[in-house]
Motif scaffolding. Structure first.
Motif, PDB file in Angstrom:
ATOM      1  N   LYS A  14      -6.222  -5.273   9.388  1.00 41.55           N
ATOM      2  CA  LYS A  14      -5.561  -6.502   9.536  1.00 41.55           C
ATOM      3  C   LYS A  14      -4.068  -6.271   9.795  1.00 41.55           C
ATOM      4  O   LYS A  14      -3.361  -6.711  10.568  1.00 41.55           O
ATOM      5  N   HIS A  15      -3.293  -5.494   9.080  1.00 43.54           N
ATOM      6  CA  HIS A  15      -2.125  -5.278   8.995  1.00 43.54           C
ATOM      7  C   HIS A  15      -1.489  -4.750  10.554  1.00 43.54           C
ATOM      8  O   HIS A  15      -0.458  -4.914  10.955  1.00 43.54           O
ATOM      9  N   LYS A  16      -2.285  -3.881  11.085  1.00 39.75           N
ATOM     10  CA  LYS A  16      -2.241  -3.136  12.640  1.00 39.75           C
ATOM     11  C   LYS A  16      -2.451  -4.247  13.509  1.00 39.75           C
ATOM     12  O   LYS A  16      -1.385  -4.329  14.422  1.00 39.75           O
ATOM     13  N   VAL A  17      -3.353  -5.267  13.374  1.00 36.03           N
ATOM     14  CA  VAL A  17      -3.350  -6.366  14.188  1.00 36.03           C
ATOM     15  C   VAL A  17      -2.012  -7.291  14.176  1.00 36.03           C
ATOM     16  O   VAL A  17      -1.504  -7.666  15.066  1.00 36.03           O
ATOM     17  N   VAL A  18      -1.666  -7.534  13.039  1.00 38.65           N
ATOM     18  CA  VAL A  18      -0.419  -8.467  12.556  1.00 38.65           C
ATOM     19  C   VAL A  18       1.007  -7.678  13.242  1.00 38.65           C
ATOM     20  O   VAL A  18       1.648  -8.349  13.979  1.00 38.65           O
ATOM     21  N   GLN A  19       0.922  -6.603  13.003  1.00 35.72           N
ATOM     22  CA  GLN A  19       2.089  -5.728  13.676  1.00 35.72           C
ATOM     23  C   GLN A  19       2.305  -5.662  15.109  1.00 35.72           C
ATOM     24  O   GLN A  19       3.073  -5.730  15.757  1.00 35.72           O
ATOM     25  N   LEU A  20       0.939  -5.489  15.633  1.00 33.31           N
ATOM     26  CA  LEU A  20       0.962  -5.677  17.202  1.00 33.31           C
ATOM     27  C   LEU A  20       1.248  -6.946  17.676  1.00 33.31           C
ATOM     28  O   LEU A  20       2.155  -6.890  18.572  1.00 33.31           O
ATOM     29  N   LEU A  21       0.807  -7.941  17.024  1.00 30.86           N
ATOM     30  CA  LEU A  21       1.159  -9.266  17.461  1.00 30.86           C
ATOM     31  C   LEU A  21       2.718  -9.543  17.279  1.00 30.86           C
ATOM     32  O   LEU A  21       3.573 -10.123  18.296  1.00 30.86           O
ATOM     33  N   ARG A  22       3.526  -8.961  16.425  1.00 35.66           N
ATOM     34  CA  ARG A  22       4.878  -9.194  16.299  1.00 35.66           C
ATOM     35  C   ARG A  22       5.518  -8.176  17.357  1.00 35.66           C
ATOM     36  O   ARG A  22       6.689  -8.643  17.871  1.00 35.66           O
ATOM     37  N   GLU A  23       5.034  -7.279  17.696  1.00 33.59           N
ATOM     38  CA  GLU A  23       5.658  -6.603  18.759  1.00 33.59           C
ATOM     39  C   GLU A  23       5.478  -6.725  20.142  1.00 33.59           C
ATOM     40  O   GLU A  23       5.851  -6.101  21.081  1.00 33.59           O
ATOM     41  N   LEU A  24       4.547  -7.784  20.509  1.00 30.63           N
ATOM     42  CA  LEU A  24       4.180  -7.988  21.852  1.00 30.63           C
ATOM     43  C   LEU A  24       5.507  -8.279  22.790  1.00 30.63           C
ATOM     44  O   LEU A  24       5.570  -8.132  23.691  1.00 30.63           O
ATOM     45  N   PRO A  25       6.546  -9.275  22.283  1.00 37.18           N
ATOM     46  CA  PRO A  25       7.411  -9.556  22.973  1.00 37.18           C
ATOM     47  C   PRO A  25       8.376  -8.324  23.319  1.00 37.18           C
ATOM     48  O   PRO A  25       8.709  -7.989  24.579  1.00 37.18           O
ATOM     49  N   ASP A  26       8.311  -7.337  22.461  1.00 39.34           N
ATOM     50  CA  ASP A  26       9.083  -6.070  22.797  1.00 39.34           C
ATOM     51  C   ASP A  26       8.146  -5.164  23.749  1.00 39.34           C
ATOM     52  O   ASP A  26       8.765  -4.484  24.697  1.00 39.34           O
ATOM     53  N   ILE A  27       6.974  -5.384  23.713  1.00 43.39           N
ATOM     54  CA  ILE A  27       5.988  -4.411  24.561  1.00 43.39           C
ATOM     55  C   ILE A  27       6.229  -5.163  26.058  1.00 43.39           C
ATOM     56  O   ILE A  27       6.300  -4.141  27.059  1.00 43.39           O
ATOM     57  N   GLN A  64       8.629  -6.781  27.335  1.00 49.66           N
ATOM     58  CA  GLN A  64       9.941  -6.379  27.814  1.00 49.66           C
ATOM     59  C   GLN A  64      10.393  -4.930  27.943  1.00 49.66           C
ATOM     60  O   GLN A  64      11.533  -4.500  28.068  1.00 49.66           O
ATOM     61  N   GLY A  65       9.429  -4.121  27.564  1.00 50.48           N
ATOM     62  CA  GLY A  65       9.500  -2.499  27.617  1.00 50.48           C
ATOM     63  C   GLY A  65      10.582  -2.034  26.671  1.00 50.48           C
ATOM     64  O   GLY A  65      11.182  -0.940  26.937  1.00 50.48           O
ATOM     65  N   LYS A  66      10.440  -2.421  25.508  1.00 46.24           N
ATOM     66  CA  LYS A  66      11.223  -2.077  24.348  1.00 46.24           C
ATOM     67  C   LYS A  66      10.679  -0.890  23.432  1.00 46.24           C
ATOM     68  O   LYS A  66      11.092  -0.445  22.369  1.00 46.24           O
ATOM     69  N   GLU A  67       9.266  -0.611  23.864  1.00 44.13           N
ATOM     70  CA  GLU A  67       8.592   0.152  22.943  1.00 44.13           C
ATOM     71  C   GLU A  67       8.837   1.632  22.889  1.00 44.13           C
ATOM     72  O   GLU A  67       8.435   2.357  22.139  1.00 44.13           O
ATOM     73  N   LYS A  68       9.775   2.053  24.089  1.00 43.59           N
ATOM     74  CA  LYS A  68       9.909   3.546  24.394  1.00 43.59           C
ATOM     75  C   LYS A  68      10.742   3.967  23.410  1.00 43.59           C
ATOM     76  O   LYS A  68      12.030   3.570  22.926  1.00 43.59           O
ATOM     77  N   ALA A  69      10.381   5.005  22.316  1.00 44.02           N
ATOM     78  CA  ALA A  69      10.931   5.419  21.198  1.00 44.02           C
ATOM     79  C   ALA A  69      11.708   6.892  21.107  1.00 44.02           C
ATOM     80  O   ALA A  69      12.122   7.189  20.476  1.00 44.02           O
ATOM     81  N   PHE A  70      11.499   7.653  22.449  1.00 40.35           N
ATOM     82  CA  PHE A  70      12.111   8.791  22.598  1.00 40.35           C
ATOM     83  C   PHE A  70      13.157   8.843  23.667  1.00 40.35           C
ATOM     84  O   PHE A  70      13.122   8.306  24.635  1.00 40.35           O
ATOM     85  N   GLN A  71      13.989   9.907  23.182  1.00 42.40           N
ATOM     86  CA  GLN A  71      15.326  10.083  24.440  1.00 42.40           C
ATOM     87  C   GLN A  71      15.113  11.620  24.784  1.00 42.40           C
ATOM     88  O   GLN A  71      15.718  12.492  24.215  1.00 42.40           O
ATOM     89  N   GLY A  72      14.539  11.900  25.813  1.00 45.12           N
ATOM     90  CA  GLY A  72      14.118  13.003  26.452  1.00 45.12           C
ATOM     91  C   GLY A  72      15.669  13.778  26.476  1.00 45.12           C
ATOM     92  O   GLY A  72      15.608  15.159  26.163  1.00 45.12           O
ATOM     93  N   ARG A  73      16.491  13.267  27.363  1.00 50.71           N
ATOM     94  CA  ARG A  73      17.634  14.205  27.690  1.00 50.71           C
ATOM     95  C   ARG A  73      18.310  14.644  26.415  1.00 50.71           C
ATOM     96  O   ARG A  73      18.801  16.029  26.168  1.00 50.71           O
ATOM     97  N   ALA A  74      18.625  13.868  25.479  1.00 53.16           N
ATOM     98  CA  ALA A  74      19.422  14.073  24.246  1.00 53.16           C
ATOM     99  C   ALA A  74      18.550  15.306  23.550  1.00 53.16           C
ATOM    100  O   ALA A  74      19.111  16.196  22.892  1.00 53.16           O
ATOM    101  N   GLU A  75      17.314  15.043  23.348  1.00 57.47           N
ATOM    102  CA  GLU A  75      16.354  16.079  22.611  1.00 57.47           C
ATOM    103  C   GLU A  75      16.215  17.315  23.262  1.00 57.47           C
ATOM    104  O   GLU A  75      16.395  18.416  22.713  1.00 57.47           O
ATOM    105  N   PHE A  76      16.160  17.507  24.797  1.00 57.08           N
ATOM    106  CA  PHE A  76      16.110  18.604  25.380  1.00 57.08           C
ATOM    107  C   PHE A  76      17.829  19.433  25.149  1.00 57.08           C
ATOM    108  O   PHE A  76      17.473  20.584  25.322  1.00 57.08           O
ATOM    109  N   LYS A  77      18.631  18.656  25.339  1.00 58.17           N
ATOM    110  CA  LYS A  77      20.001  19.358  24.898  1.00 58.17           C
ATOM    111  C   LYS A  77      20.201  20.022  23.666  1.00 58.17           C
ATOM    112  O   LYS A  77      20.561  21.101  23.509  1.00 58.17           O
ATOM    113  N   GLN A  78      19.526  19.192  22.626  1.00 57.05           N
ATOM    114  CA  GLN A  78      19.574  19.763  21.379  1.00 57.05           C
ATOM    115  C   GLN A  78      18.556  20.857  21.085  1.00 57.05           C
ATOM    116  O   GLN A  78      18.978  21.783  20.387  1.00 57.05           O
TER     117      GLN A  78
END
Length: 279
Positions: free
Chosen positions: A53-66, A68-82
């Motif tokens: 149940k908690h995973k379904v509720v979490q998905l429903l809360r994150e639907l607006p961000d999904i 709008q494309g805000k679910e991307k959580a990695f920064q490839g350029r900075a991580e490759f430099k590091q």
């Protein structure tokens, strides 16, 4: 917001076209609140029985961000430099500086991988541990896309269920009503099938595909980091690691600006934060 605007405009155009095709005089022909409740409520109940149940509720809360494309959580350029900075520090045996550098890493896989290298863990154990860490990082979006896929399969089924319930109600009162009321009741019942198809094919499936694409990109990014960490363990030259990253299509600004620069100047451009440590 651009994607959200295109989505809204497309949806409104589609619904408006359907209303015009049905009948221009019935502007509210597609409104069926009980049918919509049957589709949405039944789909949510079925998904909550299938998934935690908690995973379904979490998905429903994150639907607006999904959407709008805000679910991307990695920064490839900075991580490759590091990764390149860590490779230079480890190759030059500046382990204390490397320990301080890795504390700034936001990527769990990179942080854990460098820490295992500093702890002198065997390459086989590093590979096993990091692959498990990679799977753990990817499982979040994979579970979300699975839930959306389930919703896209349940929604049409509950749409048909609402239609059948409406037809049963119509047949029970067939002897007491006229043909006009039968037609209205039948159209009202069939709207639940329409709702099920719209929810499945216009909402759930596109969002599931969107998440699957993001997960695939994240997986490819983590695979490159794994390969880079193996090369760091083997003390490969940062230029060799950079060439490997370029072969995978990393951002161009991780490359040196000029080809005729000396080794020291090239490393200072590649590792701006650690230029003072370059030999």
């Amino acid at each position: 917001m651009r994607f959200l605007s295109v989505f809204n405009v497309t949806l409104l155009m589609l619904l408006g076209s359907v209303v015009v095709l049905i009948s221009p005089s019935h502007l509210f022909a597609l409104i069926n609140v009980p049918g919509l409740l049957v589709v949405l409520g039944g789909t949510l109940c079925a998904v909550m029985l299938s998934k935690p149940k908690h995973k379904v509720v979490q998905l429903l809360r994150e639907l607006p961000d999904i959407i709008q494309g805000k679910e991307k959580a990695f920064q490839g350029r900075a991580e490759f430099k590091q990764l390149l900075r860590c490779a230079q520090l480890y190759r030059s045996s500046q382990l204390r500086v490397l320990e301080q550098e890795i504390k700034l890493a936001q990527q769990p896989l990179l942080r854990k991988g460098v820490q295992l290298i500093l702890d002198r863990t065997s390459l086989e154990d590093i590979d096993t541990i990091l692959r498990k860490e990679r799977a753990r990082l990817l499982v979040v979006n994979q579970e979300k896309s699975q839930i959306l896929r389930l919703m896209s399969s349940y929604a049409p089924a509950f749409g048909m269920l609402g239609t059948l319930l409406g037809m049963i109600h119509m047949l029970y009162g067939l002897g007491d009503v006229g043909l006009d009321e039968v037609g209205v009741t039948m159209g009202f019942a069939l709207l639940t099938t329409l709702y099920g198809l719209v929810v499945a094919n216009l909402v759930c499936k596109p969002l599931a595909i969107k998440l699957e694409k993001v997960t695939a990109e994240h997986a490819a990014h983590l695979n490159v980091l794994l390969e880079g960490l193996v090369m760091v363990y083997q003390k490969k030259h940062p230029f060799v690691i950079r060439d490997m990253l370029e072969a995978h299509g990393i951002p161009a600004d991780t490359k040196p600006e000029t080809k005729r620069a000396t080794t020291k100047s090239r490393l200072s451009k590649l590792l701006p934060l650690m230029a003072s440590h370059v030999d």
